[in-house]
Write an enzyme that holds these catalytic residues in place. Structure first.
Site, short mmCIF file in Angstrom:
data_model
loop_
_atom_site.label_atom_id
_atom_site.label_comp_id
_atom_site.label_asym_id
_atom_site.label_seq_id
_atom_site.Cartn_x
_atom_site.Cartn_y
_atom_site.Cartn_z
N ARG A 1 0.84 -1.20 0.00
CA ARG A 1 0.00 0.00 0.00
C ARG A 1 0.87 1.25 0.00
O ARG A 1 0.55 2.26 -0.63
CB ARG A 1 -0.91 -0.03 1.23
N HIS B 1 0.69 4.35 -2.54
CA HIS B 1 0.54 5.75 -2.12
C HIS B 1 1.69 6.61 -2.62
O HIS B 1 1.51 7.77 -2.96
CB HIS B 1 0.44 5.86 -0.59
N ASN C 1 -2.84 8.34 5.16
CA ASN C 1 -1.59 7.61 5.48
C ASN C 1 -1.70 6.95 6.84
O ASN C 1 -0.84 6.19 7.21
CB ASN C 1 -0.44 8.59 5.57
N HIS D 1 -6.63 -5.69 -2.17
CA HIS D 1 -7.46 -5.74 -0.95
C HIS D 1 -7.79 -7.17 -0.54
O HIS D 1 -8.59 -7.38 0.36
CB HIS D 1 -8.73 -4.90 -1.14
C1 HEM Z 1 -8.79 1.65 -6.09
C2 HEM Z 1 -8.66 2.55 -5.17
C3 HEM Z 1 -8.28 2.25 -3.75
C4 HEM Z 1 -8.91 2.74 -2.66
C5 HEM Z 1 -10.09 3.69 -2.64
C6 HEM Z 1 -8.25 2.18 -1.51
C7 HEM Z 1 -8.60 2.47 -0.20
C8 HEM Z 1 -8.08 1.82 0.89
C9 HEM Z 1 -8.49 2.06 2.26
C10 HEM Z 1 -9.49 3.10 2.70
C11 HEM Z 1 -7.82 1.17 3.05
C12 HEM Z 1 -7.95 1.00 4.55
C13 HEM Z 1 -7.21 2.06 5.31
C14 HEM Z 1 -7.59 2.01 6.75
O1 HEM Z 1 -8.73 2.38 7.05
O2 HEM Z 1 -6.78 1.58 7.60
C15 HEM Z 1 -6.99 0.39 2.19
C16 HEM Z 1 -6.16 -0.62 2.62
C17 HEM Z 1 -5.29 -1.28 1.80
N1 HEM Z 1 -5.07 -1.02 0.47
FE1 HEM Z 1 -6.19 0.10 -0.73
N2 HEM Z 1 -7.24 1.38 -1.92
C18 HEM Z 1 -7.22 1.39 -3.28
C19 HEM Z 1 -6.31 0.75 -4.09
C20 HEM Z 1 -5.25 0.01 -3.61
C21 HEM Z 1 -4.14 -0.44 -4.40
C22 HEM Z 1 -3.93 -0.09 -5.87
C23 HEM Z 1 -3.35 -1.17 -3.58
C24 HEM Z 1 -2.05 -1.85 -3.88
C25 HEM Z 1 -1.65 -2.21 -5.07
C26 HEM Z 1 -3.98 -1.20 -2.29
C27 HEM Z 1 -3.54 -1.91 -1.20
C28 HEM Z 1 -4.11 -1.88 0.04
C29 HEM Z 1 -3.73 -2.77 1.12
C30 HEM Z 1 -2.75 -3.92 1.02
C31 HEM Z 1 -4.45 -2.39 2.24
C32 HEM Z 1 -4.37 -2.98 3.65
C33 HEM Z 1 -3.34 -2.21 4.45
C34 HEM Z 1 -3.03 -2.78 5.83
O3 HEM Z 1 -3.32 -3.94 6.11
O4 HEM Z 1 -2.47 -2.02 6.62
N3 HEM Z 1 -5.12 -0.44 -2.34
N4 HEM Z 1 -7.16 0.81 0.89
C1 LIG Z 2 3.02 6.93 9.68
C2 LIG Z 2 2.67 8.34 9.86
O1 LIG Z 2 3.47 9.21 9.68
N1 LIG Z 2 1.41 8.58 10.22
C3 LIG Z 2 0.91 9.92 10.41
C4 LIG Z 2 -0.28 10.15 9.51
O2 LIG Z 2 -0.89 11.35 9.77
C5 LIG Z 2 -1.31 11.55 11.11
C6 LIG Z 2 -2.00 12.88 11.19
O3 LIG Z 2 -3.08 12.95 10.32
C7 LIG Z 2 -0.13 11.45 12.07
O4 LIG Z 2 -0.59 11.56 13.41
C8 LIG Z 2 0.56 10.11 11.88
O5 LIG Z 2 1.72 10.04 12.67
#
Ligand code: HEM
Ligand SMILES: CC(=O)N[C@H]1CO[C@H](CO)[C@@H](O)[C@@H]1O
Ligand SMILES: *[C@@H]1O[C@H](CO)[C@@H](O)[C@H](O)[C@H]1NC(C)=O
Ligand SMILES: *[C@@H]1O[C@H](CO)[C@@H](O)[C@H](O)[C@H]1NC(C)=O
Ligand SMILES: *[C@@H]1O[C@H](CO)[C@@H](O)[C@H](O)[C@H]1NC(C)=O
Ligand SMILES: *[C@@H]1O[C@H](CO)[C@@H](O)[C@H](O)[C@H]1NC(C)=O
Length: 328
Positions: free
Chosen positions: A66, A70, A98, A196
């Site tokens: 991810r 980003h 982030n 995802h």
């Molecule tokens: C298509 C548009 C996308 C949207 C709107 C999106 C949005 C999100 C959101 C909101 C989360 C959860 C964040 C949280 O609440 O902690 C997430 C997690 C994640 N996203 Fe996406 N994402 C997108 C595309 C992608 C792409 C292109 C990748 C990688 C190639 C990706 C990989 C991941 C992974 C692996 C997680 C889990 C992260 C973790 O376990 O900490 N996403 N994404």
């Molecule tokens: C990993 C990291 O730097 N996270 C930051 C993301 O942004 C928030 C504020 O919106 C910070 O508190 C986190 O440290």
């Protein structure tokens, strides 16, 4: 399944290696073997160091891929996501999306291992691209080759992360437009969303679908009502802390389950459900769901290679950072 997958991985690598076989740079100036002379053991060092972390904490693979996503979607794959804020600048890291980025320690460990062997040579942007690939490969997910030669940017701006990254509330029109603006296709959108299949999310990324969706005390009609019950159990209104598995039961396994979930209207975000609102993305979802991801691993690698080339700095642009969190 395992042999099918291995077969498609091997074919995939062979096909990919053909254009790169002569070490010719691609259109963006990246190439395989870029550090052949200047840091010959780069791939082994990155893989060994990443493996040390992933073997202890396999769930780190999700935030690492991810992080690469980003990075690439904001100012191109230039390592800008790795920069810390300074007295005068709020960096991408501090933007809301982030918040759940983790695994910076892996990047730092790989970078310092490389600095010991070949100081000042390998960019943080390349480190991130390789670590993301190795992390997924180490959890037995997809594999792809990583053309190298990215250089590091000197700029990271918090607000750009808010405008450049697709929001989980995005509809299909918006998602397609954001991907197109990065040179990625509708297919890339369907394929990369498959990431995802691993990882976790905060309730805040989807609770709007569970409570008062349109201000009438309703829920999102595109979400399976049985799944809503389950999610409401996990996420009460206003919960900003709880983490939910995006692919329940197999959130550590990089497979094509995501497409089964989405086709059953159990995609967690509106952006996941939105893949059913376009004919091309919808047929991709259905195809992978019904074929147990027959082409997913290969497709994912292809799309990652494209994503890894967005807006890269090459040649004498940018710099090779000494520490990934700071410009030189
Ligand atoms: C298509 C548009 C996308 C949207 C709107 C999106 C949005 C999100 C959101 C909101 C989360 C959860 C964040 C949280 O609440 O902690 C997430 C997690 C994640 N996203 Fe996406 N994402 C997108 C595309 C992608 C792409 C292109 C990748 C990688 C190639 C990706 C990989 C991941 C992974 C692996 C997680 C889990 C992260 C973790 O376990 O900490 N996403 N994404
Ligand atoms: C990993 C990291 O730097 N996270 C930051 C993301 O942004 C928030 C504020 O919106 C910070 O508190 C986190 O440290
Ligand atoms: C950069 O900022 C993060 C928090 O965003 C912090 O944990 C880390 O220690 C900082 N890195 C350095 C090298 O100061
Ligand atoms: C999709 O979202 C965009 C931006 O949020 C909005 O302007 C547009 O009206 C939406 N399109 C549809 C079809 O809902
Ligand atoms: C739902 O949203 C409407 C409109 O924003 C608001 O008036 C109402 O108080 C909300 N209801 C609940 C239970 O939050
Ligand atoms: C999508 O497919 C349906 C049914 O096959 C068709 O009726 C519709 O016109 C298509 N929409 C677009 C935008 O191609």
């Amino acid at each position: 399944m395992a042999s099918q997958k291995l077969f498609s991985v091997v074919i995939f690598q062979l096909l990919l290696l053909v254009p790169f076989a002569l070490g010719l740079p691609n259109a963006n100036g990246l190439k395989l073997g870029f550090y052949h002379k200047t840091c010959p053991s780069i791939e082994a060092i990155v893989k060994e160091t990443t493996a040390r972390f992933i073997s202890r904490a396999p769930t780190l693979a999700a935030p690492l891929i991810r992080m690469h996503f980003h990075d690439c979607f904001v100012r191109g794959c230039d390592g800008s996501v790795l920069l810390n804020s300074t007295k005068n600048n709020q960096a991408e890291k501090d933007a809301f999306p982030n918040q759940s980025l983790r695994g910076f320690q892996v990047i730092d460990a790989v970078k310092s291992a490389l600095e010991k062997r070949c100081p000042g040579v390998v960019s943080c942007a390349d480190v991130l691209a390789l670590v993301a690939r190795d992390a997924i490969s180490l959890i037995h997910g997809a594999f792809w080759v990583v053309p190298l030669g990215r250089r590091d940017g000197r700029v990271s701006i918090m607000t750009e992360a808010l405008t450049g990254l697709p929001p989980p509330f995005g509809n299909i029109t918006l998602l397609k437009a954001i991907f197109a603006s990065k040179g990625l296709s509708v297919k890339d959108l369907a394929v990369l969303s498959g990431a995802h299949t691993i990882g976790i999310s905060h309730c805040t990324s989807f609770t709007n679908r569970l409570y008062n969706f349109t201000g009438k005390g309703d829920t999102d009609p595109s979400l399976d009502p049985n799944y809503i019950v389950r999610l409401k159990n996990k996420c009460k209104p206003g919960d900003i802390k709880t983490l939910v598995e995006m692919d329940p039961g197999s959130f550590k396994t990089f497979d094509a389950d995501y497409y089964t979930l989405v086709s059953e209207r159990r995609g967690l975000f509106q952006s996941d459900a939105a893949l059913l609102d376009d004919n091309e993305t919808k047929s991709y979802v259905k195809l992978q769901a019904t074929s147990h991801g027959w082409t997913f691993m290969k497709d994912f690698g292809d799309s990652m290679i494209k994503m890894g080339q967005i807006g890269v700095l090459t040649g004498s642009s940018g710099e090779i950072r000494k520490q990934c969190a700071f410009v030189n």
